[in-house]
Design a protein around this motif. Structure first.
Motif, PDB file in Angstrom:
ATOM      1  N   PHE A  82       0.831  -1.207   0.000  1.00  0.00           N
ATOM      2  CA  PHE A  82       0.000   0.000   0.000  1.00  0.00           C
ATOM      3  C   PHE A  82       0.863   1.253   0.000  1.00  0.00           C
ATOM      4  O   PHE A  82       0.611   2.193  -0.758  1.00  0.00           O
ATOM      5  CB  PHE A  82      -0.931  -0.008   1.208  1.00  0.00           C
ATOM      6  N   SER A  86       0.868   3.787  -3.054  1.00  0.00           N
ATOM      7  CA  SER A  86       0.330   5.131  -2.811  1.00  0.00           C
ATOM      8  C   SER A  86       1.263   6.227  -3.304  1.00  0.00           C
ATOM      9  O   SER A  86       0.831   7.363  -3.496  1.00  0.00           O
ATOM     10  CB  SER A  86       0.029   5.324  -1.324  1.00  0.00           C
ATOM     11  N   PHE A  90      -2.983   6.926  -5.250  1.00  0.00           N
ATOM     12  CA  PHE A  90      -3.622   6.723  -3.957  1.00  0.00           C
ATOM     13  C   PHE A  90      -4.915   5.905  -4.068  1.00  0.00           C
ATOM     14  O   PHE A  90      -5.139   4.997  -3.260  1.00  0.00           O
ATOM     15  CB  PHE A  90      -3.881   8.074  -3.300  1.00  0.00           C
ATOM     16  N   TRP A  94      -5.505   2.229  -2.221  1.00  0.00           N
ATOM     17  CA  TRP A  94      -6.582   1.922  -1.278  1.00  0.00           C
ATOM     18  C   TRP A  94      -7.410   0.734  -1.739  1.00  0.00           C
ATOM     19  O   TRP A  94      -7.856  -0.087  -0.926  1.00  0.00           O
ATOM     20  CB  TRP A  94      -7.475   3.150  -1.079  1.00  0.00           C
ATOM     21  N   LEU A  97      -5.325  -2.331  -0.892  1.00  0.00           N
ATOM     22  CA  LEU A  97      -5.312  -2.602   0.543  1.00  0.00           C
ATOM     23  C   LEU A  97      -6.670  -3.113   1.015  1.00  0.00           C
ATOM     24  O   LEU A  97      -6.747  -4.084   1.785  1.00  0.00           O
ATOM     25  CB  LEU A  97      -4.927  -1.348   1.321  1.00  0.00           C
ATOM     26  N   GLY A  98      -7.730  -2.466   0.569  1.00  0.00           N
ATOM     27  CA  GLY A  98      -9.067  -2.904   0.984  1.00  0.00           C
ATOM     28  C   GLY A  98      -9.363  -4.328   0.550  1.00  0.00           C
ATOM     29  O   GLY A  98      -9.878  -5.142   1.336  1.00  0.00           O
TER      30      GLY A  98
END
Length: 212
Positions: A82, A86, A90, A94, A97-98
């Motif tokens: 992440f 990023s 970005f 996300w 990561l999610g």
């Protein structure tokens, strides 16, 4: 300094995940080649699903001990990815990561079924009525979340040298081969190889970032 500590943690976690993959793939094996210690795909009968757990509960517990540590480790690796992603995008970072966190939750849920079944058998309560096809659904969704995570991270992973290119290509190939695995059992088996090689490369990459 904050990112350096994170990259060190991610490198260590990737190494642990790599070792766990080796244990699950080559050390803790079912004595019966026809029975998988992780029968979470609809490739056998319900009787075969029950048989492996009732016959080898201690082996199941060893296998899923390694698998649980693997889940915790790759979750830390996703946080390292992440930070790297990023730096370039970005929103995609996300998304990766999610999806990675969701994959870990689903993976831990899948593991919980097998761990609890094996513990019951080890304590004299044989398995008779497994939660099928729910376990199959959870395992499928786990992989879909993992595919989404690596797809997002792979698209924006920095390709400043050959290592970056190799990692990016592998992350993008993983969801492609993974989805095609629905059509071919041979491709389905390749998923584990991707994770084995990928974790070794992640460890190498994060170690390089700690020195930068």
């Amino acid at each position: 300094m904050h990112n350096k500590l994170l990259f060190q943690a991610a490198a260590a976690a990737a190494l642990v995940a790599f070792l766990c993959t080796l244990v699950m793939g080559f050390v803790v094996r079912s004595p019966d080649p026809a029975l998988s210690l992780q029968p979470s795909t609809p490739s056998g009968t319900t009787a075969e699903f029950i048989k492996v757990i009732n016959t080898y509960p201690q082996l199941m517990l060893r296998f899923f001990t390694a698998d649980s540590l693997f889940v915790l480790s790759y979750l830390v690796v996703f946080f390292g990815l992440f930070v790297v992603a990023s730096e370039r995008s970005f929103p995609l970072a996300w998304l990766g990561l999610g999806a990675g966190i969701l994959a870990a939750i689903l993976d831990a849920t899948e593991n919980a079924f097998f761990i609890n079944y094996a513990l019951l058998v080890a304590n004299g309560v044989p398995l008779t009525d497994p939660e099928l096809p729910l376990i199959y659904h959870i395992a499928n969704l786990k992989y879909m979340a993992a595919f989404a995570a690596f797809y997002a991270f792979g698209l924006v992973f920095p390709r400043q040298n050959w290592l970056g290119w190799v990692i990016s290509v592998l992350m993008l190939a993983f969801p492609l081969i993974g989805v095609l695995g629905n059509l071919s059992p041979l491709l389905y088996e390749v998923r584990g190889l991707f994770l084995l090689v990928g974790m070794a490369l992640f460890c190498w990459y994060f170690l390089q970032r700690t020195r930068a």
